[in-house]
Design a protein around this motif. Structure first.
Motif, PDB file in Angstrom:
ATOM      1  N   TRP A 137       0.823  -1.213   0.000  1.00 57.38           N
ATOM      2  CA  TRP A 137       0.000   0.000   0.000  1.00 57.38           C
ATOM      3  C   TRP A 137       0.858   1.265   0.000  1.00 57.38           C
ATOM      4  O   TRP A 137       1.820   1.386   0.767  1.00 57.38           O
ATOM      5  CB  TRP A 137      -0.882  -0.022   1.229  1.00 57.38           C
ATOM      6  CG  TRP A 137      -1.765   1.172   1.441  1.00 57.38           C
ATOM      7  CD1 TRP A 137      -1.395   2.389   1.954  1.00 57.38           C
ATOM      8  CD2 TRP A 137      -3.172   1.262   1.181  1.00 57.38           C
ATOM      9  NE1 TRP A 137      -2.485   3.221   2.023  1.00 57.38           N
ATOM     10  CE2 TRP A 137      -3.585   2.560   1.559  1.00 57.38           C
ATOM     11  CE3 TRP A 137      -4.103   0.377   0.676  1.00 57.38           C
ATOM     12  CZ2 TRP A 137      -4.907   2.991   1.451  1.00 57.38           C
ATOM     13  CZ3 TRP A 137      -5.429   0.791   0.568  1.00 57.38           C
ATOM     14  CH2 TRP A 137      -5.810   2.078   0.940  1.00 57.38           C
ATOM     15  N   ILE A 138       0.517   2.218  -0.867  1.00 58.50           N
ATOM     16  CA  ILE A 138       1.130   3.542  -0.835  1.00 58.50           C
ATOM     17  C   ILE A 138       0.092   4.585  -0.409  1.00 58.50           C
ATOM     18  O   ILE A 138       0.287   5.312   0.551  1.00 58.50           O
ATOM     19  CB  ILE A 138       1.714   3.929  -2.207  1.00 58.50           C
ATOM     20  CG1 ILE A 138       2.800   2.933  -2.636  1.00 58.50           C
ATOM     21  CG2 ILE A 138       2.293   5.348  -2.168  1.00 58.50           C
ATOM     22  CD1 ILE A 138       3.347   3.195  -4.032  1.00 58.50           C
ATOM     23  N   ARG A 139      -0.992   4.655  -1.149  1.00 56.06           N
ATOM     24  CA  ARG A 139      -2.113   5.542  -0.830  1.00 56.06           C
ATOM     25  C   ARG A 139      -3.403   4.890  -1.312  1.00 56.06           C
ATOM     26  O   ARG A 139      -3.410   4.071  -2.218  1.00 56.06           O
ATOM     27  CB  ARG A 139      -1.975   6.902  -1.542  1.00 56.06           C
ATOM     28  CG  ARG A 139      -0.815   7.757  -1.152  1.00 56.06           C
ATOM     29  CD  ARG A 139      -1.008   8.470   0.177  1.00 56.06           C
ATOM     30  NE  ARG A 139      -0.007   9.509   0.316  1.00 56.06           N
ATOM     31  CZ  ARG A 139       1.274   9.304   0.602  1.00 56.06           C
ATOM     32  NH1 ARG A 139       1.706   8.062   0.758  1.00 56.06           N
ATOM     33  NH2 ARG A 139       2.116  10.320   0.717  1.00 56.06           N
ATOM     34  N   MET A 186     -10.653  -5.822  -6.537  1.00 54.68           N
ATOM     35  CA  MET A 186     -11.551  -5.758  -5.398  1.00 54.68           C
ATOM     36  C   MET A 186     -11.210  -4.651  -4.409  1.00 54.68           C
ATOM     37  O   MET A 186     -12.100  -4.085  -3.772  1.00 54.68           O
ATOM     38  CB  MET A 186     -11.582  -7.110  -4.675  1.00 54.68           C
ATOM     39  CG  MET A 186     -12.236  -8.213  -5.506  1.00 54.68           C
ATOM     40  SD  MET A 186     -13.924  -7.799  -6.015  1.00 54.68           S
ATOM     41  CE  MET A 186     -14.747  -7.702  -4.429  1.00 54.68           C
ATOM     42  N   VAL A 187      -9.929  -4.322  -4.259  1.00 55.00           N
ATOM     43  CA  VAL A 187      -9.568  -3.245  -3.333  1.00 55.00           C
ATOM     44  C   VAL A 187     -10.156  -1.919  -3.801  1.00 55.00           C
ATOM     45  O   VAL A 187     -10.794  -1.192  -3.032  1.00 55.00           O
ATOM     46  CB  VAL A 187      -8.032  -3.137  -3.181  1.00 55.00           C
ATOM     47  CG1 VAL A 187      -7.673  -1.915  -2.353  1.00 55.00           C
ATOM     48  CG2 VAL A 187      -7.480  -4.394  -2.525  1.00 55.00           C
ATOM     49  N   ALA A 188      -9.957  -1.609  -5.079  1.00 51.12           N
ATOM     50  CA  ALA A 188     -10.523  -0.378  -5.625  1.00 51.12           C
ATOM     51  C   ALA A 188     -12.045  -0.404  -5.552  1.00 51.12           C
ATOM     52  O   ALA A 188     -12.689   0.609  -5.241  1.00 51.12           O
ATOM     53  CB  ALA A 188     -10.067  -0.187  -7.075  1.00 51.12           C
ATOM     54  N   ARG A 231      -8.926  -4.259   4.493  1.00 46.72           N
ATOM     55  CA  ARG A 231      -7.648  -4.911   4.780  1.00 46.72           C
ATOM     56  C   ARG A 231      -7.608  -6.357   4.288  1.00 46.72           C
ATOM     57  O   ARG A 231      -6.573  -6.827   3.800  1.00 46.72           O
ATOM     58  CB  ARG A 231      -7.355  -4.858   6.284  1.00 46.72           C
ATOM     59  CG  ARG A 231      -6.918  -3.482   6.756  1.00 46.72           C
ATOM     60  CD  ARG A 231      -6.504  -3.476   8.219  1.00 46.72           C
ATOM     61  NE  ARG A 231      -6.096  -2.150   8.654  1.00 46.72           N
ATOM     62  CZ  ARG A 231      -4.880  -1.656   8.502  1.00 46.72           C
ATOM     63  NH1 ARG A 231      -3.941  -2.394   7.933  1.00 46.72           N
ATOM     64  NH2 ARG A 231      -4.593  -0.447   8.935  1.00 46.72           N
ATOM     65  N   SER A 232      -8.698  -7.089   4.433  1.00 42.56           N
ATOM     66  CA  SER A 232      -8.692  -8.492   3.986  1.00 42.56           C
ATOM     67  C   SER A 232      -8.528  -8.583   2.470  1.00 42.56           C
ATOM     68  O   SER A 232      -7.853  -9.497   1.970  1.00 42.56           O
ATOM     69  CB  SER A 232      -9.989  -9.178   4.424  1.00 42.56           C
ATOM     70  OG  SER A 232     -11.115  -8.575   3.814  1.00 42.56           O
ATOM     71  N   PHE A 233      -9.127  -7.651   1.741  1.00 35.32           N
ATOM     72  CA  PHE A 233      -8.992  -7.648   0.284  1.00 35.32           C
ATOM     73  C   PHE A 233      -7.559  -7.298  -0.121  1.00 35.32           C
ATOM     74  O   PHE A 233      -7.020  -7.851  -1.077  1.00 35.32           O
ATOM     75  CB  PHE A 233      -9.965  -6.660  -0.344  1.00 35.32           C
ATOM     76  CG  PHE A 233     -11.413  -7.002  -0.111  1.00 35.32           C
ATOM     77  CD1 PHE A 233     -12.057  -7.911  -0.930  1.00 35.32           C
ATOM     78  CD2 PHE A 233     -12.113  -6.427   0.935  1.00 35.32           C
ATOM     79  CE1 PHE A 233     -13.387  -8.244  -0.717  1.00 35.32           C
ATOM     80  CE2 PHE A 233     -13.448  -6.751   1.155  1.00 35.32           C
ATOM     81  CZ  PHE A 233     -14.085  -7.660   0.333  1.00 35.32           C
ATOM     82  N   LEU A 234      -6.943  -6.388   0.621  1.00 37.91           N
ATOM     83  CA  LEU A 234      -5.564  -6.015   0.336  1.00 37.91           C
ATOM     84  C   LEU A 234      -4.634  -7.192   0.576  1.00 37.91           C
ATOM     85  O   LEU A 234      -3.705  -7.437  -0.207  1.00 37.91           O
ATOM     86  CB  LEU A 234      -5.161  -4.824   1.207  1.00 37.91           C
ATOM     87  CG  LEU A 234      -3.801  -4.200   0.916  1.00 37.91           C
ATOM     88  CD1 LEU A 234      -3.779  -3.593  -0.478  1.00 37.91           C
ATOM     89  CD2 LEU A 234      -3.467  -3.133   1.963  1.00 37.91           C
ATOM     90  N   SER A 235      -4.888  -7.961   1.638  1.00 36.70           N
ATOM     91  CA  SER A 235      -4.073  -9.142   1.926  1.00 36.70           C
ATOM     92  C   SER A 235      -4.185 -10.158   0.801  1.00 36.70           C
ATOM     93  O   SER A 235      -3.185 -10.762   0.396  1.00 36.70           O
ATOM     94  CB  SER A 235      -4.519  -9.775   3.253  1.00 36.70           C
ATOM     95  OG  SER A 235      -4.350  -8.879   4.329  1.00 36.70           O
ATOM     96  N   GLY A 279      -1.498 -12.646  -4.074  1.00 34.16           N
ATOM     97  CA  GLY A 279      -1.616 -13.038  -5.467  1.00 34.16           C
ATOM     98  C   GLY A 279      -2.992 -13.517  -5.857  1.00 34.16           C
ATOM     99  O   GLY A 279      -3.174 -14.006  -6.979  1.00 34.16           O
ATOM    100  N   VAL A 280      -3.979 -13.405  -4.955  1.00 37.27           N
ATOM    101  CA  VAL A 280      -5.332 -13.813  -5.303  1.00 37.27           C
ATOM    102  C   VAL A 280      -5.866 -12.912  -6.375  1.00 37.27           C
ATOM    103  O   VAL A 280      -6.493 -13.325  -7.338  1.00 37.27           O
ATOM    104  CB  VAL A 280      -6.246 -13.792  -4.051  1.00 37.27           C
ATOM    105  CG1 VAL A 280      -7.675 -14.129  -4.443  1.00 37.27           C
ATOM    106  CG2 VAL A 280      -5.715 -14.768  -3.012  1.00 37.27           C
ATOM    107  N   CYS A 281      -5.648 -11.598  -6.226  1.00 41.59           N
ATOM    108  CA  CYS A 281      -6.080 -10.605  -7.206  1.00 41.59           C
ATOM    109  C   CYS A 281      -5.015  -9.514  -7.243  1.00 41.59           C
ATOM    110  O   CYS A 281      -4.181  -9.420  -6.348  1.00 41.59           O
ATOM    111  CB  CYS A 281      -7.419  -9.952  -6.830  1.00 41.59           C
ATOM    112  SG  CYS A 281      -8.777 -11.117  -6.643  1.00 41.59           S
ATOM    113  N   GLY A 282      -5.090  -8.656  -8.246  1.00 38.42           N
ATOM    114  CA  GLY A 282      -4.135  -7.559  -8.320  1.00 38.42           C
ATOM    115  C   GLY A 282      -4.713  -6.347  -8.990  1.00 38.42           C
ATOM    116  O   GLY A 282      -5.410  -6.456  -9.976  1.00 38.42           O
ATOM    117  N   ALA A 283      -4.428  -5.158  -8.445  1.00 38.15           N
ATOM    118  CA  ALA A 283      -4.863  -3.914  -9.075  1.00 38.15           C
ATOM    119  C   ALA A 283      -3.997  -2.773  -8.571  1.00 38.15           C
ATOM    120  O   ALA A 283      -3.584  -2.764  -7.432  1.00 38.15           O
ATOM    121  CB  ALA A 283      -6.321  -3.623  -8.740  1.00 38.15           C
TER     122      ALA A 283
END
Length: 220
Positions: free
Chosen positions: A91-93, A178-180, A205-209, A214-218
């Motif tokens: 995470w950056i922002r 999913m994070v976005a 936080r769970s989506f970021l983890s 490697g489950v998802c990426g964005a």
């Protein structure tokens, strides 16, 4: 307001709703600049109410590459969100923005615009921008027509894409964004305007983890 039933533009003897929407030469000229030929055929084939209903569900692409139903769809509550991460997924922002009332494509473009602006402002030199809106990505990877109703928004995004940095934009599936997506959902619950997060909100936080694993990426 006039005192006669005649059309002030073409002089037709009956200026009813059908004439204003589709039969007046001026109206026809406007539609000819906006619609594909197969949409134009609907103008004279059905009554105005049926024509509007058919266009609301019409997936025919316009000349500038977006579905007609996307442009004529009803407004609703919209929000956008995104996340900036480094090459290792950290995470950056993050950001979320409540946009009030508008159309889905507007929200997608606002999310892209805000994400690019934030990345530029904090000094990123290379950005891989990923969006789950195929329409937005398509429009940003081609020339923008002046007639496009979101031309100003598209030009704003392109201005950032074309700045002096390495920036590319790609389409990803929603399941890999999913994070976005969760940040956009959060935005709809916040006050109108932009919220920037230095740290991940607890609700994502769970989506970021999952992304980091490697489950998802964005990126944005």
């Amino acid at each position: 307001m006039t005192m006669t039933a005649n059309c002030d533009i073409c002089g037709a003897p009956m200026e009813n709703a059908a004439h204003i929407i589709r039969n007046c030469p001026m109206a026809i000229s406007v539609w000819q600049q906006s619609l594909m030929p197969m949409n134009l055929s609907l103008l004279q084939a059905v009554d105005p109410h049926t024509w509007i209903a058919k266009n609301l569900h019409n997936s025919t692409p316009l000349a500038y590459g977006v579905e007609w139903s996307t442009i004529k769809g009803e407004d609703g509550r919209i929000a956008a969100g995104g996340v900036l991460r480094d090459s290792s997924g950290q995470w950056i922002r993050g950001f979320a923005v409540n946009l009030g009332v508008g159309k889905v494509l507007e929200a997608e473009l606002w999310g892209i615009y805000v994400g690019l602006k934030l990345a530029w402002d904090i000094g990123c030199s290379a950005v891989v921008l990923e969006s789950d809106s195929a329409t937005a990505v398509h429009l940003l990877n081609k020339n923008v027509e002046d007639l496009h109703p979101l031309a100003t928004m598209l030009w704003g995004c392109k201005d950032y894409i074309n700045k002096n940095w390495d920036c590319s934009i790609h389409h990803v599936y929603r399941e890999c964004n999913m994070v976005a997506d969760q940040l956009a959902d959060l935005g709809s619950c916040l006050e109108l305007g932009l919220s920037i997060f230095q740290d991940p909100p607890d609700s994502i936080r769970s989506f970021l983890s999952d992304d980091i694993l490697g489950v998802c990426g964005a990126i944005v």
